[in-house]
Design a protein around this motif. Structure first.
Motif, PDB file in Angstrom:
ATOM      1  N   TYR A 123      -2.109   5.928   1.870  1.00  0.00           N
ATOM      2  CA  TYR A 123      -1.648   4.823   1.026  1.00  0.00           C
ATOM      3  C   TYR A 123      -0.783   3.858   1.830  1.00  0.00           C
ATOM      4  O   TYR A 123      -0.872   2.636   1.673  1.00  0.00           O
ATOM      5  CB  TYR A 123      -0.862   5.380  -0.149  1.00  0.00           C
ATOM      6  CG  TYR A 123      -0.700   4.416  -1.312  1.00  0.00           C
ATOM      7  CD1 TYR A 123      -1.688   4.305  -2.282  1.00  0.00           C
ATOM      8  CD2 TYR A 123       0.452   3.652  -1.460  1.00  0.00           C
ATOM      9  CE1 TYR A 123      -1.541   3.450  -3.368  1.00  0.00           C
ATOM     10  CE2 TYR A 123       0.618   2.791  -2.533  1.00  0.00           C
ATOM     11  CZ  TYR A 123      -0.402   2.695  -3.489  1.00  0.00           C
ATOM     12  OH  TYR A 123      -0.244   1.841  -4.567  1.00  0.00           O
ATOM     13  N   LEU A 158      -2.924   1.557   3.766  1.00  0.00           N
ATOM     14  CA  LEU A 158      -3.463   0.513   2.892  1.00  0.00           C
ATOM     15  C   LEU A 158      -2.402  -0.535   2.568  1.00  0.00           C
ATOM     16  O   LEU A 158      -2.702  -1.737   2.504  1.00  0.00           O
ATOM     17  CB  LEU A 158      -3.993   1.139   1.602  1.00  0.00           C
ATOM     18  CG  LEU A 158      -5.183   2.092   1.746  1.00  0.00           C
ATOM     19  CD1 LEU A 158      -5.455   2.797   0.426  1.00  0.00           C
ATOM     20  CD2 LEU A 158      -6.423   1.332   2.210  1.00  0.00           C
ATOM     21  N   ARG A 163      -3.692  -4.259   3.722  1.00  0.00           N
ATOM     22  CA  ARG A 163      -4.402  -4.981   2.670  1.00  0.00           C
ATOM     23  C   ARG A 163      -3.466  -5.881   1.862  1.00  0.00           C
ATOM     24  O   ARG A 163      -2.252  -5.692   1.848  1.00  0.00           O
ATOM     25  CB  ARG A 163      -5.122  -3.994   1.745  1.00  0.00           C
ATOM     26  CG  ARG A 163      -6.168  -3.184   2.499  1.00  0.00           C
ATOM     27  CD  ARG A 163      -7.090  -2.453   1.574  1.00  0.00           C
ATOM     28  NE  ARG A 163      -8.092  -1.709   2.324  1.00  0.00           N
ATOM     29  CZ  ARG A 163      -9.073  -1.018   1.771  1.00  0.00           C
ATOM     30  NH1 ARG A 163      -9.198  -0.981   0.450  1.00  0.00           N
ATOM     31  NH2 ARG A 163      -9.952  -0.372   2.532  1.00  0.00           N
ATOM     32  N   ALA A 204      -5.017   2.775  -5.245  1.00  0.00           N
ATOM     33  CA  ALA A 204      -5.438   2.528  -3.859  1.00  0.00           C
ATOM     34  C   ALA A 204      -6.525   1.469  -3.788  1.00  0.00           C
ATOM     35  O   ALA A 204      -6.648   0.765  -2.781  1.00  0.00           O
ATOM     36  CB  ALA A 204      -5.926   3.821  -3.219  1.00  0.00           C
ATOM     37  N   ALA A 256     -11.130   2.116  -1.366  1.00  0.00           N
ATOM     38  CA  ALA A 256     -10.405   3.182  -0.669  1.00  0.00           C
ATOM     39  C   ALA A 256     -10.764   4.568  -1.189  1.00  0.00           C
ATOM     40  O   ALA A 256     -10.337   5.569  -0.615  1.00  0.00           O
ATOM     41  CB  ALA A 256      -8.899   2.970  -0.806  1.00  0.00           C
TER      42      ALA A 256
END
Length: 413
Positions: free
Chosen positions: A274, A277, A281, A364, A368
């Protein structure tokens, strides 16, 4: 370590690296875990971790952490073992599971069996022994006093590189009743089945079935008990033999500590995924900003991180309680104390799962959680853990009742 007179009579066999420390072996696990992340897919396809990973574990001393020093082990203790399990599970849940449930039963052997059995069972130094608690198969006393055992046992995590297998069967007690017999079978007596890899999760955990056909097991490799029912308040052969209270601790609560360590390691892996990410992102809706700058993602990460950190703290506290109770004397390792420790582990497992199921997986993003993504894999593996009988049937259900009965002195119906 305080040694008894009996333990002092025997010259200790040095392990391969006599100067290795607990912190060093944990550091090795942390380093190995980083490489395991990229090998999760191949591990799932194979059904177990690779031969070179197994060899690395062997060289790193992982299979000797719980083996007594007199037999070439490191005897590092429960805390060190659980820390290694957390790190390996963080890198690859399947690998951590397979390692844990293969190497953990050195503790049961070193605690419950006599000196003759231990000397023979631990003769190879490295020890990998999957175990199951569900009785299966048959056992009959042979004319020479050995046990003739046959049957099939499922879900034997750690079986691909097993040196031994610990199982249970039901035998005639002479009065027409069936009683449990715990046995340890050497590798020469069993065959691993090709029956693992199609489950929802933990596909690489090496949880294959084991079959024994007319296996011959020495009588001193057996005990008239079930592993979950052992009462150690009167002392244990291992405590007397090794002079180490670790080998006088409760096997039941030790098994539950394994569940908690695996849950914490998997949840930490999900938190790692996580975080990647978060850093890589952006949000989908205006204002479009990096996830690290978005209040909602900040909140979700913070909630999950708090749960995971609290779960790890609970695990370490449960380990400390287990060690303290064991060190105060066998009379203190009561069923009630074991179940109290198990109740802490129950909350550790719950917090770990809630962090993943409640915050990390749902937020997520769908890309993902595609098949093979790290977050998707952790969710599958932790879902599989939730269905494990030791979790769903015992820890979340039966253990609660048993703790209350032990506290109030109520007999089970």
């Amino acid at each position: 370590m305080k040694l008894t007179a009996n333990a002092l009579e025997t010259t200790l066999s040095p392990p391969p690296e006599p100067g290795l420390t607990p912190d060093e072996v944990v550091a090795r696990a942390e380093a190995v875990a980083r490489d395991l992340v990229g090998r999760q897919a191949e591990t799932e396809r194979r059904g177990f971790y690779a031969e070179d990973t197994h060899e690395l574990f062997r060289r790193s001393g992982f299979y000797r952490i719980l083996v007594p020093r007199r037999y070439g082990g490191y005897e590092f203790g429960v805390g060190t073992f659980m820390r290694v399990v957390v790190e390996l599970s963080r890198g690859c849940p399947s690998t951590g599971w397979m390692y844990c449930l293969g190497a953990a039963h050195a503790h049961a052997v070193a605690t419950l069996f006599g000196e003759r059995a231990q000397a023979e069972i631990f003769a190879g130094g490295d020890f990998v022994c999957p175990a199951t608690v569900a009785p299966s198969g048959t056992g009959e006393r042979a004319p020479d006093g050995r046990w003739a055992i046959s049957g099939t046992w499922r879900y034997c995590s750690g079986s691909p590189y097993a040196t031994h297998f610990m199982g249970h069967t039901l035998v005639d007690d002479g009065d027409g009743e069936r009683r449990p017999l715990l046995f340890v079978a050497p590798r020469s007596e069993f065959t691993r089945l090709d029956d693992w890899g199609e489950q929802l999760g933990l596909r690489g955990s090496g949880s294959h079935g084991i079959r024994i056909e007319d296996g011959s097991v020495p009588d001193h490799f057996t005990l008239d008990t079930h592993l979950s029912q052992v009462n150690v308040t009167g002392g244990t052969p291992g405590r007397d033999l090794h002079g180490n209270p670790m080998y006088g601790g409760g096997p039941l609560s030790f098994m539950i500590l394994e569940d908690a360590a695996l849950a914490v390691g998997m949840a930490k892996g999900a938190l790692d995924a996580y975080e990647e990410l978060m850093r890589s992102r952006r949000t989908l809706f205006p204002p479009v900003v990096p996830r690290t700058h978005d209040p909602d993602f900040q909140y979700w990460y913070g909630e999950a991180a708090g749960l995971v950190h609290a779960a790890e703290t609970g695990l370490l506290g449960a380990v400390r309680q287990w060690e303290e109770v064991s060190s105060t004397g066998p009379e203190h390792v009561t069923p009630e104390r074991e179940l109290q420790i198990a109740s802490v582990c129950r909350e550790v497992v719950r917090m770990s799962w809630r962090a993943v199921e409640g915050y990390l997986f749902p937020t997520a993003g769908s890309s993902a959680v595609r098949n093979g993504e790290r977050m998707e894999r952790v969710w599958r593996d932790m879902s599989m853990q939730q269905s494990h009988a030791g979790i769903a049937v015992f820890l979340f259900t039966a253990a609660n009742r048993e703790l209350s009965r032990a506290r109030f002195g109520v007999r089970a119906p």
